[in-house]
Design a protein around this motif. Structure first.
Motif, PDB file in Angstrom:
ATOM      1  N   GLN A  98       0.773  -1.232   0.000  1.00 15.38           N
ATOM      2  CA  GLN A  98       0.000   0.000   0.000  1.00 15.38           C
ATOM      3  C   GLN A  98       0.805   1.283   0.000  1.00 15.38           C
ATOM      4  N   LYS A  99       2.106   1.169  -0.029  1.00 19.66           N
ATOM      5  CA  LYS A  99       2.933   2.372  -0.002  1.00 19.66           C
ATOM      6  C   LYS A  99       2.786   3.104  -1.324  1.00 19.66           C
TER       7      LYS A  99
ATOM      8  N   ALA B  31      -7.247   2.562   6.373  1.00 17.89           N
ATOM      9  CA  ALA B  31      -5.851   2.845   6.041  1.00 17.89           C
ATOM     10  C   ALA B  31      -5.566   4.327   6.260  1.00 17.89           C
ATOM     11  N   TYR B  33      -2.199   7.236   6.145  1.00 14.84           N
ATOM     12  CA  TYR B  33      -0.824   7.485   5.696  1.00 14.84           C
ATOM     13  C   TYR B  33      -0.350   8.853   6.169  1.00 14.84           C
ATOM     14  N   TYR B  35       2.684  11.631   5.118  1.00 13.27           N
ATOM     15  CA  TYR B  35       3.687  12.030   4.146  1.00 13.27           C
ATOM     16  C   TYR B  35       4.306  13.349   4.589  1.00 13.27           C
ATOM     17  N   PHE B  45       6.792   9.493   1.453  1.00 12.84           N
ATOM     18  CA  PHE B  45       6.141   8.560   2.381  1.00 12.84           C
ATOM     19  C   PHE B  45       6.867   8.490   3.721  1.00 12.84           C
ATOM     20  N   TYR B  48       2.583   4.110   7.217  1.00  6.93           N
ATOM     21  CA  TYR B  48       1.252   3.658   6.802  1.00  6.93           C
ATOM     22  C   TYR B  48       0.670   2.788   7.910  1.00  6.93           C
ATOM     23  N   GLN B  50      -2.600   0.316   9.004  1.00  6.12           N
ATOM     24  CA  GLN B  50      -3.794  -0.436   8.648  1.00  6.12           C
ATOM     25  C   GLN B  50      -4.467  -0.753   9.991  1.00  6.12           C
ATOM     26  N   SER B  94      -6.138   9.193   4.063  1.00  2.00           N
ATOM     27  CA  SER B  94      -6.787   7.949   4.463  1.00  2.00           C
ATOM     28  C   SER B  94      -7.478   7.333   3.258  1.00  2.00           C
ATOM     29  N   SER B  98      -7.059  -0.865   1.906  1.00  2.00           N
ATOM     30  CA  SER B  98      -5.759  -0.773   1.255  1.00  2.00           C
ATOM     31  C   SER B  98      -5.944  -0.967  -0.247  1.00  2.00           C
ATOM     32  N   ALA B 102      -6.274   7.299  -2.023  1.00  2.00           N
ATOM     33  CA  ALA B 102      -6.109   7.947  -0.733  1.00  2.00           C
ATOM     34  C   ALA B 102      -6.599   9.389  -0.829  1.00  2.00           C
TER      35      ALA B 102
END
Lengths: 112, 113
Positions: A98-99, B31, B33, B35, B45, B48, B50, B94, B98, B102
């Motif tokens: 998922q990156k 999910a 993330y 950054y 990145f 992350y 989950q 979000s 997955s 996003a």
């Protein structure tokens, strides 16, 4: 305010013309790709996506083309408008993972 | 809420101080993330999640950076002993599951002086 596109390659397009923004991705295992639009001072905004089992996908005024042979993506914007001015990023996501990895970005300037 | 919310929108801190940046994802998104975006660069990145667990924290630059998501919803990015090089916009995103698009928040602009 801060300009996200300060050091990015710039594409200048006349209002009403079509724009083509290109992106080379790095991971041959990537199977999902997204184009994002980022205006100054805002977070990236989803435009269109494509999975690796396709080579073309169309949205409203936008088309994404995928060439897996040369690991190349393009975003085509029809009848470009002043509101399209922003920085555009392609992003790739490897299969089963998922990156999200972003490309360098291109600044689109629309000339009225 | 309607979208991803990040607070504060701007944070100025002195070198060496500790900061916390908050992210409220879209309700129901599993999910999440983080950054970091420097001037003229694409988002980089960091980590992350989950659910409650960090599925991938390989982007955290060093052990001064840490993030949590204790209840699988709100997340906090924590930076200890801030340095001037930490100055950037920190973006949170979000997604429902997955492997799908996003949705990004507006970011927190961190300035270390």
């Amino acid at each position: 305010g801060e300009s996200v596109g300060l050091h990015l390659p710039t594409l200048s397009v006349q209002e009403g013309d079509n724009s083509i923004i290109n992106c080379a991705y790095s991971n041959s295992a990537s199977d999902y790709f997204i184009w994002y639009k980022q205006e100054s001072g805002k977070g990236p905004q989803f435009i269109i996506d494509i999975r690796s089992n396709m080579d073309k996908r169309q949205g409203q005024r936008v088309t994404v083309l995928l060439n897996k042979t040369v690991k190349h993506l393009s975003l085509q914007i029809a009848a470009t408008q002043p509101g399209d001015s922003a920085v555009y990023f392609c992003a790739e996501i490897p299969g089963g993972y998922q990156k999200v990895t972003f490309g360098t970005g291109t600044k689109l300037q629309v000339i009225p | 809420g309607a979208g991803v919310s990040q607070t504060p929108s701007n944070k100025v801190t002195e070198k060496g101080k500790y900061v916390e940046l908050r992210c409220d994802p879209i309700s129901g998104h599993t999910a999440l993330y983080w950054y970091r975006q420097s001037l003229g660069q694409g988002p980089e990145f960091l980590i992350y999640f989950q659910g409650t667990g960090a599925a991938d924290d390989s982007g955290l630059p060093n052990d001064r950076f840490f993030a949590v998501r204790p209840e699988g919803s709100v997340s906090t990015l924590k930076i200890q002993r801030t340095e001037r090089g930490d100055s950037a916009v920190y973006l949170c995103a979000s997604s429902p599951t997955s492997g799908t698009e996003a949705f990004f928040g507006q970011g927190t602009r961190l300035t270390v002086v």
